[in-house]
Write a protein that holds these residues in place. Structure first.
Motif, PDB file in Angstrom:
ATOM      1  N   GLN A 175      81.517 -11.017 -55.947  1.00 16.84           N
ATOM      2  CA  GLN A 175      81.142  -9.736 -55.362  1.00 16.84           C
ATOM      3  C   GLN A 175      80.582  -9.917 -53.954  1.00 16.84           C
ATOM      4  OE1 GLN A 175      78.765  -9.068 -58.957  1.00 16.84           O
ATOM      5  NE2 GLN A 175      79.565  -6.967 -59.038  1.00 16.84           N
ATOM      6  N   LYS A 176      80.150  -8.803 -53.376  1.00 17.32           N
ATOM      7  CA  LYS A 176      79.609  -8.779 -52.021  1.00 17.32           C
ATOM      8  C   LYS A 176      78.206  -8.200 -52.079  1.00 17.32           C
ATOM      9  CE  LYS A 176      84.341  -7.871 -50.543  1.00 17.32           C
ATOM     10  NZ  LYS A 176      85.267  -6.990 -49.779  1.00 17.32           N
ATOM     11  N   LEU A 177      77.376  -8.547 -51.094  1.00 19.84           N
ATOM     12  CA  LEU A 177      75.948  -8.238 -51.184  1.00 19.84           C
ATOM     13  C   LEU A 177      75.459  -7.444 -49.978  1.00 19.84           C
ATOM     14  CD1 LEU A 177      73.243  -8.599 -52.647  1.00 19.84           C
ATOM     15  CD2 LEU A 177      72.965 -10.764 -51.420  1.00 19.84           C
ATOM     16  N   LEU A 178      74.857  -6.282 -50.282  1.00 19.20           N
ATOM     17  CA  LEU A 178      74.121  -5.490 -49.303  1.00 19.20           C
ATOM     18  C   LEU A 178      72.644  -5.716 -49.610  1.00 19.20           C
ATOM     19  CD1 LEU A 178      73.962  -3.352 -47.051  1.00 19.20           C
ATOM     20  CD2 LEU A 178      74.200  -1.594 -48.828  1.00 19.20           C
ATOM     21  N   LEU A 179      72.005  -6.578 -48.825  1.00 21.15           N
ATOM     22  CA  LEU A 179      70.651  -7.046 -49.111  1.00 21.15           C
ATOM     23  C   LEU A 179      69.650  -6.275 -48.267  1.00 21.15           C
ATOM     24  CD1 LEU A 179      69.527 -10.754 -49.381  1.00 21.15           C
ATOM     25  CD2 LEU A 179      68.238  -9.139 -47.982  1.00 21.15           C
ATOM     26  N   GLU A 180      68.690  -5.644 -48.930  1.00 22.20           N
ATOM     27  CA  GLU A 180      67.644  -4.921 -48.204  1.00 22.20           C
ATOM     28  C   GLU A 180      66.356  -5.721 -48.175  1.00 22.20           C
ATOM     29  OE1 GLU A 180      64.914  -0.879 -48.297  1.00 22.20           O
ATOM     30  OE2 GLU A 180      66.768  -0.929 -49.478  1.00 22.20           O
ATOM     31  N   ILE A 181      65.849  -5.956 -46.982  1.00 22.21           N
ATOM     32  CA  ILE A 181      64.526  -6.551 -46.818  1.00 22.21           C
ATOM     33  C   ILE A 181      63.509  -5.427 -46.970  1.00 22.21           C
ATOM     34  CG2 ILE A 181      62.971  -7.730 -45.238  1.00 22.21           C
ATOM     35  CD1 ILE A 181      65.390  -9.125 -44.037  1.00 22.21           C
ATOM     36  N   LYS A 182      62.740  -5.477 -48.044  1.00 23.16           N
ATOM     37  CA  LYS A 182      61.834  -4.397 -48.414  1.00 23.16           C
ATOM     38  C   LYS A 182      60.426  -4.682 -47.913  1.00 23.16           C
ATOM     39  CE  LYS A 182      62.353  -0.540 -50.721  1.00 23.16           C
ATOM     40  NZ  LYS A 182      63.453   0.386 -50.440  1.00 23.16           N
ATOM     41  N   ASN A 183      59.779  -3.662 -47.352  1.00 21.30           N
ATOM     42  CA  ASN A 183      58.369  -3.770 -46.931  1.00 21.30           C
ATOM     43  C   ASN A 183      58.096  -5.004 -46.073  1.00 21.30           C
ATOM     44  OD1 ASN A 183      57.618  -1.455 -48.589  1.00 21.30           O
ATOM     45  ND2 ASN A 183      57.839  -2.825 -50.343  1.00 21.30           N
ATOM     46  N   PRO A 184      58.865  -5.235 -45.030  1.00 17.00           N
ATOM     47  CA  PRO A 184      58.676  -6.475 -44.261  1.00 17.00           C
ATOM     48  C   PRO A 184      57.295  -6.613 -43.636  1.00 17.00           C
ATOM     49  CG  PRO A 184      60.124  -4.947 -43.102  1.00 17.00           C
ATOM     50  CD  PRO A 184      59.947  -4.396 -44.477  1.00 17.00           C
ATOM     51  N   ASP A 185      56.612  -5.477 -43.428  1.00 19.93           N
ATOM     52  CA  ASP A 185      55.260  -5.565 -42.860  1.00 19.93           C
ATOM     53  C   ASP A 185      54.294  -6.285 -43.800  1.00 19.93           C
ATOM     54  OD1 ASP A 185      56.168  -4.192 -40.668  1.00 19.93           O
ATOM     55  OD2 ASP A 185      55.296  -2.260 -41.246  1.00 19.93           O
ATOM     56  N   LEU A 186      54.604  -6.288 -45.096  1.00 21.79           N
ATOM     57  CA  LEU A 186      53.752  -6.974 -46.066  1.00 21.79           C
ATOM     58  C   LEU A 186      54.006  -8.473 -46.092  1.00 21.79           C
ATOM     59  CD1 LEU A 186      54.013  -4.574 -49.161  1.00 21.79           C
ATOM     60  CD2 LEU A 186      52.136  -4.723 -47.494  1.00 21.79           C
ATOM     61  N   TYR A 187      55.139  -8.881 -45.539  1.00 19.92           N
ATOM     62  CA  TYR A 187      55.578 -10.273 -45.693  1.00 19.92           C
ATOM     63  C   TYR A 187      56.014 -10.843 -44.342  1.00 19.92           C
ATOM     64  CZ  TYR A 187      56.201  -8.091 -50.316  1.00 19.92           C
ATOM     65  OH  TYR A 187      56.036  -7.368 -51.467  1.00 19.92           O
ATOM     66  N   PRO A 188      55.079 -11.199 -43.482  1.00 15.35           N
ATOM     67  CA  PRO A 188      55.451 -11.732 -42.165  1.00 15.35           C
ATOM     68  C   PRO A 188      56.406 -12.924 -42.287  1.00 15.35           C
ATOM     69  CG  PRO A 188      53.094 -11.296 -42.258  1.00 15.35           C
ATOM     70  CD  PRO A 188      53.610 -11.120 -43.658  1.00 15.35           C
ATOM     71  N   GLY A 189      57.455 -12.893 -41.482  1.00 16.27           N
ATOM     72  CA  GLY A 189      58.425 -13.976 -41.474  1.00 16.27           C
ATOM     73  C   GLY A 189      59.471 -13.902 -42.567  1.00 16.27           C
ATOM     74  N   ILE A 190      59.523 -12.806 -43.313  1.00 12.09           N
ATOM     75  CA  ILE A 190      60.469 -12.723 -44.428  1.00 12.09           C
ATOM     76  C   ILE A 190      61.919 -12.727 -43.945  1.00 12.09           C
ATOM     77  CG2 ILE A 190      60.466 -10.190 -44.543  1.00 12.09           C
ATOM     78  CD1 ILE A 190      60.657 -10.500 -47.631  1.00 12.09           C
ATOM     79  N   GLU A 191      62.155 -12.272 -42.732  1.00 16.95           N
ATOM     80  CA  GLU A 191      63.536 -12.272 -42.214  1.00 16.95           C
ATOM     81  C   GLU A 191      64.063 -13.697 -42.097  1.00 16.95           C
ATOM     82  OE1 GLU A 191      61.336  -8.683 -40.960  1.00 16.95           O
ATOM     83  OE2 GLU A 191      60.971 -10.824 -40.577  1.00 16.95           O
ATOM     84  N   GLN A 192      63.274 -14.576 -41.477  1.00 15.40           N
ATOM     85  CA  GLN A 192      63.693 -15.969 -41.321  1.00 15.40           C
ATOM     86  C   GLN A 192      63.831 -16.647 -42.683  1.00 15.40           C
ATOM     87  OE1 GLN A 192      61.263 -18.172 -38.612  1.00 15.40           O
ATOM     88  NE2 GLN A 192      62.683 -19.889 -38.508  1.00 15.40           N
ATOM     89  N   GLN A 193      62.914 -16.345 -43.587  1.00 18.58           N
ATOM     90  CA  GLN A 193      62.965 -16.940 -44.920  1.00 18.58           C
ATOM     91  C   GLN A 193      64.207 -16.474 -45.684  1.00 18.58           C
ATOM     92  OE1 GLN A 193      59.551 -16.099 -47.356  1.00 18.58           O
ATOM     93  NE2 GLN A 193      60.202 -17.488 -48.993  1.00 18.58           N
TER      94      GLN A 193
END
Length: 289
Positions: free
Chosen positions: A143-161
């Protein structure tokens, strides 16, 4: 005029008319929009679980959407809410730890929670998956994935992770990047960060920016993904007029559409994709194309 000549003239006129239509109007009705199973097939199995991914696969749905949060010890898990109360038995297992925020629990603690019984007894014992586990199941079904980064303000650096996990799991290769992965967020800063960190990743912004601002968004996102109640044919056409960072027209994936009539309505708007809890219902609202 002979019948063949009439047919030829009619075809030519229709073709000319199509050229005059906005891009979204030309697309509308031309083919079925992409159907995305919201949190998996969440009308039929507990949301954001492996069972919901399996159910989407059983229904023949290629795209699955999920939500990513981070635990106290830095593990990425798939869960919509920033707390565990609604979709797990955390109140029973950890009664003294209100308000039961994801960020206050370790991955091991969350792994012991029942994330299925709230939905129905058939799903008792279903777990909150890690991002790796979720991606492995999506990959298992091709399958294919549409991934949502949720509440990024709560988790600094979550984009890089998140990008690191995607890379470790083999999802940043040319095949996945070309057609099997989109990363989205309600946070403009988060979407921009993903684009700056890994420009090859296709991104989506969740929301309905003013038309006057769309050209700015087109610098860092490939999709504008609004609520279905906030759009029109003209709005979708305005999005489609712009080119995103990967050279194609900006796309519109709208949410959350769960009935056939609304699906057909947004289909006439010319949307490129529909995010839905009922992917079979929305799929069957359109003729096969």
């Amino acid at each position: 005029m002979h019948a063949r000549a009439v047919a030829a003239t009619t075809t030519a006129l229709l073709g000319a008319a199509a050229l005059l239509l906005p891009a979204s109007a030309a697309r509308a009705g031309a083919e079925r929009p992409t159907i995305i199973a919201h949190r998996g097939a969440s009308a039929y199995a507990p949301e954001n679980t492996l069972a919901a991914v399996d159910e989407a696969a059983e229904l023949g749905i290629s795209w699955v959407e999920n939500d990513v949060q981070r635990t106290k010890d830095g593990e990425l898990v798939v869960l919509h809410d920033d707390n565990l109360k609604r979709t797990t038995d955390v109140e029973e297992v950890f009664p003294g730890r209100a308000p039961w925020k994801v960020k206050d629990f370790t991955a091991a603690e969350i792994a012991h929670l029942d994330a299925g019984s709230w939905f129905g007894p058939a799903y008792a014992g279903e777990r909150v998956p890690t991002l790796e586990q979720f991606m492995d199941r999506v990959e298992l079904h091709h399958q294919k994935l549409l991934l949502e980064i949720k509440n990024p303000d709560l988790y600094p650096g979550i984009e890089q992770q998140t990008l690191k996990v995607l890379g470790n799991e083999g999802w940043l290769d040319p095949d996945h990047l070309a057609s099997r992965l989109i990363v989205q967020s309600f946070s403009v800063d988060s979407v921009r960060s993903v684009h700056e960190l890994k420009p090859a990743v296709k991104t989506g912004f969740l929301g309905t920016p003013p038309v006057a601002d769309l050209s700015w968004y087109a610098n860092f996102t490939d999709q504008i993904n609004p609520s279905h109640s906030s759009i029109s044919t003209d709005y979708v056409a305005s999005v489609h007029e712009l080119e995103g960072p990967h050279g194609g027209p900006l796309e519109v994936f709208t949410w959350t559409v769960n009935d056939a009539d609304t699906a057909r309505l947004v289909g006439r708007y010319g949307v490129d994709g529909i995010i839905t809890n009922n992917p079979d219902v929305v799929r069957d609202a359109f003729p096969e194309g």
